[in-house]
Scaffold this motif. Structure first.
Motif, PDB file in Angstrom:
ATOM      1  N   LEU A 191       0.816  -1.211   0.000  1.00 20.46           N
ATOM      2  CA  LEU A 191       0.000   0.000   0.000  1.00 20.46           C
ATOM      3  C   LEU A 191       0.853   1.265   0.000  1.00 20.46           C
ATOM      4  O   LEU A 191       0.335   2.368  -0.159  1.00 20.46           O
ATOM      5  CB  LEU A 191      -0.939   0.005   1.210  1.00 20.46           C
ATOM      6  CG  LEU A 191      -2.016  -1.090   1.209  1.00 20.46           C
ATOM      7  CD1 LEU A 191      -2.864  -1.007   2.467  1.00 20.46           C
ATOM      8  CD2 LEU A 191      -2.894  -0.985  -0.026  1.00 20.46           C
ATOM      9  N   ARG A 230      -2.100  -4.981  -5.639  1.00 20.14           N
ATOM     10  CA  ARG A 230      -2.884  -3.771  -5.338  1.00 20.14           C
ATOM     11  C   ARG A 230      -4.280  -3.841  -5.959  1.00 20.14           C
ATOM     12  O   ARG A 230      -5.275  -3.507  -5.301  1.00 20.14           O
ATOM     13  CB  ARG A 230      -2.142  -2.530  -5.852  1.00 20.14           C
ATOM     14  CG  ARG A 230      -0.928  -2.166  -5.021  1.00 20.14           C
ATOM     15  CD  ARG A 230      -0.117  -1.048  -5.655  1.00 20.14           C
ATOM     16  NE  ARG A 230       0.979  -0.631  -4.770  1.00 20.14           N
ATOM     17  CZ  ARG A 230       2.015   0.101  -5.162  1.00 20.14           C
ATOM     18  NH1 ARG A 230       2.092   0.500  -6.428  1.00 20.14           N
ATOM     19  NH2 ARG A 230       2.959   0.436  -4.302  1.00 20.14           N
ATOM     20  N   HIS A 233      -6.469  -6.184  -4.083  1.00 20.59           N
ATOM     21  CA  HIS A 233      -6.953  -5.528  -2.867  1.00 20.59           C
ATOM     22  C   HIS A 233      -8.118  -4.599  -3.188  1.00 20.59           C
ATOM     23  O   HIS A 233      -9.137  -4.585  -2.472  1.00 20.59           O
ATOM     24  CB  HIS A 233      -5.803  -4.744  -2.236  1.00 20.59           C
ATOM     25  CG  HIS A 233      -6.180  -3.977  -1.007  1.00 20.59           C
ATOM     26  ND1 HIS A 233      -6.420  -4.581   0.209  1.00 20.59           N
ATOM     27  CD2 HIS A 233      -6.364  -2.641  -0.803  1.00 20.59           C
ATOM     28  CE1 HIS A 233      -6.724  -3.663   1.107  1.00 20.59           C
ATOM     29  NE2 HIS A 233      -6.713  -2.480   0.515  1.00 20.59           N
ATOM     30  N   ALA A 234      -8.006  -3.852  -4.283  1.00 24.84           N
ATOM     31  CA  ALA A 234      -9.084  -2.941  -4.695  1.00 24.84           C
ATOM     32  C   ALA A 234     -10.345  -3.729  -5.047  1.00 24.84           C
ATOM     33  O   ALA A 234     -11.463  -3.318  -4.690  1.00 24.84           O
ATOM     34  CB  ALA A 234      -8.630  -2.102  -5.888  1.00 24.84           C
ATOM     35  N   ILE A 248     -11.289   4.041  -2.625  1.00 25.15           N
ATOM     36  CA  ILE A 248     -10.664   2.727  -2.784  1.00 25.15           C
ATOM     37  C   ILE A 248      -9.386   2.857  -3.600  1.00 25.15           C
ATOM     38  O   ILE A 248      -8.390   2.172  -3.330  1.00 25.15           O
ATOM     39  CB  ILE A 248     -11.655   1.748  -3.434  1.00 25.15           C
ATOM     40  CG1 ILE A 248     -12.766   1.406  -2.427  1.00 25.15           C
ATOM     41  CG2 ILE A 248     -10.951   0.474  -3.915  1.00 25.15           C
ATOM     42  CD1 ILE A 248     -13.877   0.555  -2.994  1.00 25.15           C
ATOM     43  N   ASP A 251      -6.805   4.031  -1.226  1.00 23.79           N
ATOM     44  CA  ASP A 251      -6.533   3.032  -0.194  1.00 23.79           C
ATOM     45  C   ASP A 251      -5.954   1.737  -0.755  1.00 23.79           C
ATOM     46  O   ASP A 251      -5.790   0.750  -0.028  1.00 23.79           O
ATOM     47  CB  ASP A 251      -7.821   2.711   0.580  1.00 23.79           C
ATOM     48  CG  ASP A 251      -8.254   3.865   1.467  1.00 23.79           C
ATOM     49  OD1 ASP A 251      -7.406   4.744   1.743  1.00 23.79           O
ATOM     50  OD2 ASP A 251      -9.425   3.895   1.880  1.00 23.79           O
ATOM     51  N   SER A 252      -5.660   1.725  -2.042  1.00 26.40           N
ATOM     52  CA  SER A 252      -5.058   0.546  -2.662  1.00 26.40           C
ATOM     53  C   SER A 252      -3.634   0.828  -3.148  1.00 26.40           C
ATOM     54  O   SER A 252      -3.091   0.079  -3.960  1.00 26.40           O
ATOM     55  CB  SER A 252      -5.923   0.074  -3.843  1.00 26.40           C
ATOM     56  OG  SER A 252      -7.210  -0.308  -3.401  1.00 26.40           O
TER      57      SER A 252
END
Length: 281
Positions: A191, A230, A233-234, A248, A251-252
């Motif tokens: 991140l 990443r 995660h998104a 998002i 935050d990714s």
């Protein structure tokens, strides 16, 4: 140190292994073995690294890996319990010539796919879960019959997705701890911005040496590897939360919407908003 080549224990009265691996035994490092592997996730979720594939796994997912495909199932939360029923079998454990029988052509084609990993989908996954759970407790000839049923069912179904192919690593046991270190560091810091100088530094390699090492073993560049982590995660946040897509993005691990949107479409083939609509439950 753990070696890349995992030794699979088969009890004396069995011809192949089928057992449940549950935390802490579920937590294995990046490894491979000469046995084919059929694995049913029975508890937990996280990220699957199979050959050059990076994707999520969850309860009920089933994967079939051919011989010597390196893999690692990493839990999304350290305190989570991970569990799976895992079948390990040599592709010729039935004896020489068995797979040459005309009735076995579909199964033979399936297990002869070298360096390949597939994920089962739809009704195929549901049918296989029942067979695998039966197999775990079966005895005698029924074990072999159930495994044959599993492989025949897979070989005749189109509900499967090839997730890695032609993956052949030349990694030695001595190099494996370095790969584990790289992967572990990457999951802890993806991140945040990670430079090649930073990641090469933890391996005590020069940047060119690190890039060659990583590409040789993972079959993709390090930045492609980070991109897929990443975006994975998104995807999880898009499916499981109602948070704004822009939040998002940030935050990714991205600080640019344009860059995030471009990379998201490179990995998933669709924009983030469309992905969310397709996965609303």
């Amino acid at each position: 140190m753990k070696t890349l080549i995992q030794k699979i224990h088969v009890e004396e009265h069995y011809s192949f292994a089928c057992r449940t691996y549950k935390t802490p035994d579920f937590e294995t490092a990046w490894h491979k073995h000469p046995e084919c592997e059929l694995i049913l996730i029975t508890e937990g979720n996280g990220t699957a690294l199979i050959g050059d594939y990076i994707g999520e796994y969850k309860q009920g997912d089933i994967f079939l890996l051919s011989t010597n495909v390196p893999h690692w199932f990493r839990k999304s939360q350290k305190e989570m319990t991970g569990s799976a029923i895992v079948i390990h079998f040599m592709k010729d454990f039935w004896g020489e010539g068995f797979l040459s029988l005309p009735e076995m052509k579909n199964v033979a084609r399936l297990v002869e796919n070298k360096n390949t990993g597939i994920q089962l989908q739809g009704n195929l996954s549901i049918d296989l879960e029942s067979l695998i759970r039966q197999l775990e407790h079966a005895q005698g000839l029924e074990r072999i019959q159930l495994l044959l049923n599993c492989l025949q069912t897979i070989s005749l179904s189109a509900e499967q997705k090839v997730i890695t192919t032609a993956f052949d690593t030349i990694t030695s046991g001595e190099e494996n701890p370095v790969i584990e270190t790289i992967i572990d560091y990457s999951f802890k810091h993806f991140l945040n911005p990670i430079s090649l100088k930073e990641i090469a530094g933890i391996t005590s390699m020069s940047i060119p040496a690190f890039c060659r090492f990583f590409k040789r073993n993972i079959k993709k560049s390090y930045f492609d590897f980070i991109k897929e982590i990443r975006i994975g995660h998104a995807c999880k946040l898009l499916r499981e939360t109602n948070r704004p897509v822009l939040d998002i993005c940030y935050d990714s691990g991205y600080n640019s919407w344009a860059h995030f949107s471009k990379q998201f479409k490179m990995v998933t083939k669709i924009p983030p908003s469309k992905y969310r609509k397709q996965h609303i439950k």
